[in-house]
Design an enzyme around this catalytic site. Sequence first.
Site, PDB file in Angstrom:
ATOM      1  N   ARG A 188     -35.043  -9.531   1.971  1.00 44.43           N
ATOM      2  CA  ARG A 188     -35.277  -8.304   1.206  1.00 44.43           C
ATOM      3  C   ARG A 188     -35.085  -8.601  -0.271  1.00 44.43           C
ATOM      4  NH1 ARG A 188     -32.216  -3.166   3.808  1.00 44.43           N
ATOM      5  NH2 ARG A 188     -32.502  -2.433   1.664  1.00 44.43           N
ATOM      6  N   LYS A 243     -22.770   0.652   6.928  1.00 48.77           N
ATOM      7  CA  LYS A 243     -23.051   1.926   7.591  1.00 48.77           C
ATOM      8  C   LYS A 243     -23.766   1.743   8.923  1.00 48.77           C
ATOM      9  CE  LYS A 243     -25.546   4.147   4.954  1.00 48.77           C
ATOM     10  NZ  LYS A 243     -26.559   5.012   4.379  1.00 48.77           N
ATOM     11  N   ARG A 272     -28.867  14.567   0.669  1.00 49.53           N
ATOM     12  CA  ARG A 272     -28.712  13.884  -0.610  1.00 49.53           C
ATOM     13  C   ARG A 272     -28.393  14.865  -1.741  1.00 49.53           C
ATOM     14  NH1 ARG A 272     -28.139   8.912   0.755  1.00 49.53           N
ATOM     15  NH2 ARG A 272     -29.938   7.592   1.165  1.00 49.53           N
ATOM     16  N   ARG A 290     -26.369 -11.342   2.167  1.00 47.30           N
ATOM     17  CA  ARG A 290     -27.421 -10.845   3.045  1.00 47.30           C
ATOM     18  C   ARG A 290     -28.795 -11.252   2.506  1.00 47.30           C
ATOM     19  NH1 ARG A 290     -27.415  -4.463   4.378  1.00 47.30           N
ATOM     20  NH2 ARG A 290     -29.050  -4.223   2.825  1.00 47.30           N
ATOM     21  N   ARG A 331     -28.348  -0.341  -7.833  1.00 47.26           N
ATOM     22  CA  ARG A 331     -28.409   0.477  -6.613  1.00 47.26           C
ATOM     23  C   ARG A 331     -27.050   1.099  -6.319  1.00 47.26           C
ATOM     24  NH1 ARG A 331     -30.401  -3.529  -2.323  1.00 47.26           N
ATOM     25  NH2 ARG A 331     -29.827  -1.923  -0.832  1.00 47.26           N
TER      26      ARG A 331
END
Length: 369
Positions: A313, A193, A268, A307, A325
């Site tokens: 992260r 995104k 959302r 990633r 997720r």
Amino acid sequence: MIKLHDKYFKPFISAQQIDNAISRLTQEIATDVGDEIPVFVGILNGSFMFASDFVKKYPKPCEITFIKLASYEGLKSSDDIHRLIGLTQDLTDRTVVILEDIIDSGKTLYEVYRIFKNEKVKELKIATLFFKPEAYKKDYKLHYVGIEIPDKFIVGYGLDYDGLGRDIPEVYQIKMTQHMTNLVLFGPPGAGKGTQANFLKDKYNLVHISTGDVFRHNIKNETALGMLAKSYMDKGELVPDQVTIDMLNAEVEKNADANGFIFDGFPRTDAQAEALEKLMKDKDSEINAMIALEVDDEVLVQRLMERGKTSGRADDADESIIRNRIKEYYKKTAILKDYYSARNKYFGVDGEGSIEEITERLSEVINAL
Ligand code: IMP
Ligand code: MG
């Protein structure tokens, strides 16, 4: 739609509606004034058309005169200093009714009161054709109000935008934005995104509004809205939608001349989608499309694991967290997919392939809007 100077205006109040409002005002005032002969005082320039139509309809004898409030020229803060031109008549013991075209902040009205303080009138009453309650900052009573309007700039029927528009027989309201393309960009974690938003932003000259970034920015800079949001977060409560919407509104207003916006991370929920629609409608615009990047779960997991090796992260490194997720994403966004589908605004785009290929697919959707 009409264009005056650089701005566009849309039809807002018809000549008939104005006519009706004036008829009502003359009746109300004539009833209150009774058999006395009132002096109507029009405030130039704006009220010339209103004053003229008003006295034509006034059912009993009356007098009419005009005054003009002019700013002193050659002064920086000319906004605050006014002088009066034209009040030559003796108004001692008379019933005076001020005829204003529009009352906005009430600053002009304040000057009128200041000027009439020294006249020994029997009674001073205020009649205004248009009134913007949201903009009004004084507490002088407005005795007669024609039509209440929102706090947006209008022209026509005596009112001008930098000299133009006074001659128009009906009222037009400013169109805040023109021909924007507004997108809600969706995609599961790892769909690319952020990367795509960056390309689209440059290609179409859109402003990318990432709700997460907006929040962090407001909190870091301790804006009023940031502090408000933080007060909820500190209590462990959800930030109310209205606070988020107010932040987004500020971003949209900051970029009022943009070609459009890419919203990312918002809405959302159905309620948020409705709120966003309303926000854009207030700007004379709309959300044109929700574009969702569709990527197979296994590809997402691979991308995120990849990633995770470099991003540091923690939530990108653990496969079960990643899968969770992704599951959460589909659970939460299904509602929005339905919301925008029902309005023919949902566009799913294949998010697998090279970055250029995906940008190309997104562009096809946007170009067709
Ligand atoms: P005030 O803020 O109540 O003093 O209004 C001041 C003056 O601003 C009015 O008399 C108008 O001349 C002008 N004004 C306020 N709102 C508008 C508008 O929407 N269109 C055109 N002129 C306006
Ligand atoms: Mg005026």
